[in-house]
Design a protein around this motif. Sequence first.
Motif, mmCIF file in Angstrom:
data_model
loop_
_atom_site.group_PDB
_atom_site.id
_atom_site.type_symbol
_atom_site.label_atom_id
_atom_site.label_comp_id
_atom_site.label_asym_id
_atom_site.label_seq_id
_atom_site.Cartn_x
_atom_site.Cartn_y
_atom_site.Cartn_z
ATOM 1 N N ARG A 187 0.723 -1.226 -0.012
ATOM 2 C CA ARG A 187 -0.127 -0.124 0.005
ATOM 3 C C ARG A 187 0.816 1.271 -0.044
ATOM 4 O O ARG A 187 1.782 1.212 0.410
ATOM 5 C CB ARG A 187 -1.033 -0.013 1.279
ATOM 6 C CG ARG A 187 -0.309 0.407 2.505
ATOM 7 C CD ARG A 187 -1.240 0.460 3.607
ATOM 8 N NE ARG A 187 -0.621 0.667 4.962
ATOM 9 C CZ ARG A 187 -0.850 0.520 6.038
ATOM 10 N NH1 ARG A 187 -1.787 -0.521 6.161
ATOM 11 N NH2 ARG A 187 0.106 0.792 7.107
ATOM 12 N N SER A 188 0.464 2.358 -0.608
ATOM 13 C CA SER A 188 1.111 3.720 -0.493
ATOM 14 C C SER A 188 0.778 4.141 0.857
ATOM 15 O O SER A 188 -0.212 4.283 1.288
ATOM 16 C CB SER A 188 0.476 4.413 -1.722
ATOM 17 O OG SER A 188 0.898 5.601 -1.537
ATOM 18 N N ASN A 189 1.885 4.747 1.453
ATOM 19 C CA ASN A 189 1.603 5.403 2.781
ATOM 20 C C ASN A 189 2.307 6.794 2.717
ATOM 21 O O ASN A 189 3.118 7.155 2.002
ATOM 22 C CB ASN A 189 2.578 4.556 3.670
ATOM 23 C CG ASN A 189 1.952 3.261 3.856
ATOM 24 O OD1 ASN A 189 0.897 3.066 4.358
ATOM 25 N ND2 ASN A 189 2.912 2.250 4.134
#
Length: 145
Positions: A121-123
């Motif tokens: 996931r993009s954080n």
Amino acid sequence: VKDYAMAIQDRGQGSQYNQLSGRDMTAFFRDGEIYNVLVEGNAESLYYLVEEDSTIIGLNKTESPYLSMDIENEKIKRLKLWPATTAVTTPLPQLLPGQDRLERFVWLDYLRPISPSDIFRSNIKKSEDAEEQPQRRFEREDITL
């Protein structure tokens, strides 16, 4: 993790965290469970020592060039530190401010992966959690002193 590694365990007791850091850290898994951790270079740990009746003895700080930890049922079964080790256990009432954190400790719970798919996931760090950048002495972007 290479070059600078840190592992943090939230004890679920207020702001108490078991912490482990070092230059390189390798975790070994069996059937989805961690069973060994190897830290190579500048191993440091802060670990809350707890009696079987859940009474906290104190906070143990250990430093060693190398550390190996065997884990069974989410508990440390064996801890090996070599070649030279220093360790101090401090009772909680005697802890000074900041002694309960390793250098560079930051708890960003919202970035912590919960499932294997979370590593993809993009954080985005919140602006208040961003590390302070060193102040530049010159205006040129290609030089930082």
